[in-house]
Design a protein around this motif. Structure first.
Motif, PDB file in Angstrom:
ATOM      1  N   VAL A   1       0.827  -1.208   0.000  1.00 24.92           N
ATOM      2  CA  VAL A   1       0.000   0.000   0.000  1.00 24.92           C
ATOM      3  C   VAL A   1       0.863   1.261   0.000  1.00 24.92           C
ATOM      4  N   LEU A   2       2.007   1.196   0.668  1.00 26.55           N
ATOM      5  CA  LEU A   2       2.910   2.341   0.640  1.00 26.55           C
ATOM      6  C   LEU A   2       3.478   2.548  -0.754  1.00 26.55           C
ATOM      7  N   ASP A   3       3.828   1.452  -1.419  1.00 29.76           N
ATOM      8  CA  ASP A   3       4.332   1.544  -2.788  1.00 29.76           C
ATOM      9  C   ASP A   3       3.266   2.101  -3.737  1.00 29.76           C
ATOM     10  N   ALA A   4       1.996   1.805  -3.431  1.00 26.52           N
ATOM     11  CA  ALA A   4       0.899   2.293  -4.275  1.00 26.52           C
ATOM     12  C   ALA A   4       0.621   3.771  -4.052  1.00 26.52           C
ATOM     13  N   GLY A   5       1.168   4.334  -2.966  1.00 24.18           N
ATOM     14  CA  GLY A   5       1.009   5.763  -2.729  1.00 24.18           C
ATOM     15  C   GLY A   5       0.232   6.147  -1.491  1.00 24.18           C
ATOM     16  N   ALA A   6      -0.100   5.181  -0.644  1.00 23.91           N
ATOM     17  CA  ALA A   6      -0.835   5.510   0.581  1.00 23.91           C
ATOM     18  C   ALA A   6      -0.025   6.478   1.443  1.00 23.91           C
ATOM     19  N   GLN A   7      -0.691   7.527   1.923  1.00 25.07           N
ATOM     20  CA  GLN A   7      -0.015   8.539   2.728  1.00 25.07           C
ATOM     21  C   GLN A   7      -0.082   8.235   4.224  1.00 25.07           C
ATOM     22  N   PHE A   8      -0.980   7.349   4.603  1.00 23.09           N
ATOM     23  CA  PHE A   8      -1.048   6.876   5.980  1.00 23.09           C
ATOM     24  C   PHE A   8      -1.665   5.486   5.980  1.00 23.09           C
ATOM     25  N   VAL A   9      -1.461   4.769   7.070  1.00 21.47           N
ATOM     26  CA  VAL A   9      -1.867   3.364   7.146  1.00 21.47           C
ATOM     27  C   VAL A   9      -2.647   3.124   8.436  1.00 21.47           C
ATOM     28  N   LEU A  10      -3.748   2.397   8.334  1.00 20.19           N
ATOM     29  CA  LEU A  10      -4.510   1.984   9.508  1.00 20.19           C
ATOM     30  C   LEU A  10      -4.557   0.470   9.564  1.00 20.19           C
ATOM     31  N   ALA A  11      -4.593  -0.063  10.777  1.00 16.10           N
ATOM     32  CA  ALA A  11      -4.652  -1.510  10.968  1.00 16.10           C
ATOM     33  C   ALA A  11      -5.682  -1.830  12.039  1.00 16.10           C
ATOM     34  N   PRO A  12      -6.285  -3.018  11.994  1.00 19.99           N
ATOM     35  CA  PRO A  12      -7.248  -3.391  13.032  1.00 19.99           C
ATOM     36  C   PRO A  12      -6.594  -3.874  14.315  1.00 19.99           C
ATOM     37  N   ASP A  13      -5.267  -4.078  14.274  1.00 26.18           N
ATOM     38  CA  ASP A  13      -4.556  -4.603  15.434  1.00 26.18           C
ATOM     39  C   ASP A  13      -3.243  -3.853  15.616  1.00 26.18           C
ATOM     40  N   LEU A  14      -2.518  -4.242  16.666  1.00 26.48           N
ATOM     41  CA  LEU A  14      -1.214  -3.644  16.943  1.00 26.48           C
ATOM     42  C   LEU A  14      -0.136  -4.668  16.612  1.00 26.48           C
ATOM     43  N   ASN A  15       0.504  -4.489  15.469  1.00 24.67           N
ATOM     44  CA  ASN A  15       1.540  -5.393  15.000  1.00 24.67           C
ATOM     45  C   ASN A  15       2.865  -4.624  14.958  1.00 24.67           C
ATOM     46  N   PRO A  16       3.790  -4.902  15.871  1.00 28.67           N
ATOM     47  CA  PRO A  16       5.040  -4.141  15.916  1.00 28.67           C
ATOM     48  C   PRO A  16       5.806  -4.136  14.603  1.00 28.67           C
ATOM     49  N   ALA A  17       5.748  -5.238  13.839  1.00 26.26           N
ATOM     50  CA  ALA A  17       6.461  -5.295  12.563  1.00 26.26           C
ATOM     51  C   ALA A  17       5.866  -4.309  11.563  1.00 26.26           C
ATOM     52  N   VAL A  18       4.548  -4.216  11.520  1.00 28.73           N
ATOM     53  CA  VAL A  18       3.891  -3.267  10.619  1.00 28.73           C
ATOM     54  C   VAL A  18       4.185  -1.836  11.054  1.00 28.73           C
ATOM     55  N   VAL A  19       4.142  -1.587  12.353  1.00 31.48           N
ATOM     56  CA  VAL A  19       4.455  -0.252  12.868  1.00 31.48           C
ATOM     57  C   VAL A  19       5.867   0.159  12.446  1.00 31.48           C
ATOM     58  N   ALA A  20       6.819  -0.742  12.630  1.00 30.78           N
ATOM     59  CA  ALA A  20       8.214  -0.438  12.295  1.00 30.78           C
ATOM     60  C   ALA A  20       8.381  -0.188  10.800  1.00 30.78           C
ATOM     61  N   ALA A  21       7.720  -0.993   9.979  1.00 29.66           N
ATOM     62  CA  ALA A  21       7.847  -0.848   8.525  1.00 29.66           C
ATOM     63  C   ALA A  21       7.316   0.494   8.044  1.00 29.66           C
ATOM     64  N   VAL A  22       6.182   0.904   8.587  1.00 28.22           N
ATOM     65  CA  VAL A  22       5.599   2.183   8.178  1.00 28.22           C
ATOM     66  C   VAL A  22       6.449   3.347   8.695  1.00 28.22           C
ATOM     67  N   HIS A  23       6.952   3.206   9.912  1.00 26.01           N
ATOM     68  CA  HIS A  23       7.820   4.256  10.457  1.00 26.01           C
ATOM     69  C   HIS A  23       9.103   4.405   9.638  1.00 26.01           C
ATOM     70  N   GLU A  24       9.611   3.302   9.130  1.00 23.38           N
ATOM     71  CA  GLU A  24      10.817   3.367   8.306  1.00 23.38           C
ATOM     72  C   GLU A  24      10.596   4.216   7.060  1.00 23.38           C
ATOM     73  N   GLN A  25       9.344   4.228   6.580  1.00 23.05           N
ATOM     74  CA  GLN A  25       9.002   5.031   5.401  1.00 23.05           C
ATOM     75  C   GLN A  25       8.584   6.453   5.782  1.00 23.05           C
TER      76      GLN A  25
END
Length: 222
Positions: free
Chosen positions: A82-106
């Motif tokens: 979704v980030l590669d597709a151009g999403a400017q922010f990301v929402l998730a239904p849960d708290l996944n540290p790996a997803v948090v870290a990946a989005v923060h890296e971007q």
């Protein structure tokens, strides 16, 4: 667009429109209708067929006027897509540290789903700036208000079960914004091309949130 700018835009608007199941060919007219009603931020859910193409089309057509995000991002692979597709922010239904870290890296905004004080504090320790209270309809307005006692100052966005009947109350209880799906983006109206329905509902939701949001205290007069 940096995280701070996205956060301020979400907070100012007060409403994140959730496009779930909206066909690819309908996302742009649907978004245009929401924009006409005052909505400035939306998310395309990751379980919507063609979600990546929808994000690309929205960024191309409305990227200078609206914030385009991705929701229901449940794993690392989806976050990257979704980030590669151009999403400017990301929402998730849960708290996944790996997803948090990946989005923060971007250097993008991640809004993970939380339901308990333990999850909220864990998210804060991961450096999360905004939180998605989910499912907000089941937890209720009172739950959000009581979180504000020991956990004041948090930027919490109720999602799930938010409708026109409780939007004002969530704002009064301290919500930074609310995420609204079917109660705003009516699937039957989209299917029949009655996009004016979305504009009318968008205006009603935006007005309800503004009405409920606490106003800053007036400066004392001389």
């Amino acid at each position: 667009m940096d995280k701070g700018t996205v956060m301020e835009a979400v907070r100012t608007t007060g409403i994140i429109a959730i496009l779930r199941g909206v066909p690819v060919d309908a996302v742009v007219p649907a978004a245009e209708a929401l924009y006409a009603g005052g909505i400035r931020a939306l998310e395309v859910t990751g379980n919507t067929p063609g979600c990546l193409e929808s994000i690309r089309r929205l960024r191309a057509n409305l990227g200078r006027r609206m914030l385009i995000g991705a929701g229901t991002v449940v794993n690392l692979a989806m976050a990257q897509l979704v980030l590669d597709a151009g999403a400017q922010f990301v929402l998730a239904p849960d708290l996944n540290p790996a997803v948090v870290a990946a989005v923060h890296e971007q250097r993008k905004l991640i809004i993970p789903g939380v339901a308990t004080p333990s999850e909220i504090l864990q998210a804060c320790r991961l450096g999360v700036d905004m939180l998605k209270l989910f499912p907000a309809g089941a937890l209720g307005v009172r739950y959000l208000k009581e979180l504000g006692g020991p956990l004041d100052g948090l930027r919490i966005i109720p999602v799930g079960g938010v409708d026109l009947g409780n939007t004002k109350a969530f704002a009064e209880a301290g919500a930074a914004a609310v995420g609204v799906g079917g109660a705003l983006v009516d699937s039957s109206a989209v299917a029949s091309g009655q996009y004016e329905v979305l504009t009318e509902r968008a205006a009603a939701f935006a007005a309800a949130f503004r009405e409920g949001r606490p106003q800053p205290a007036a400066s004392p007069s001389c």
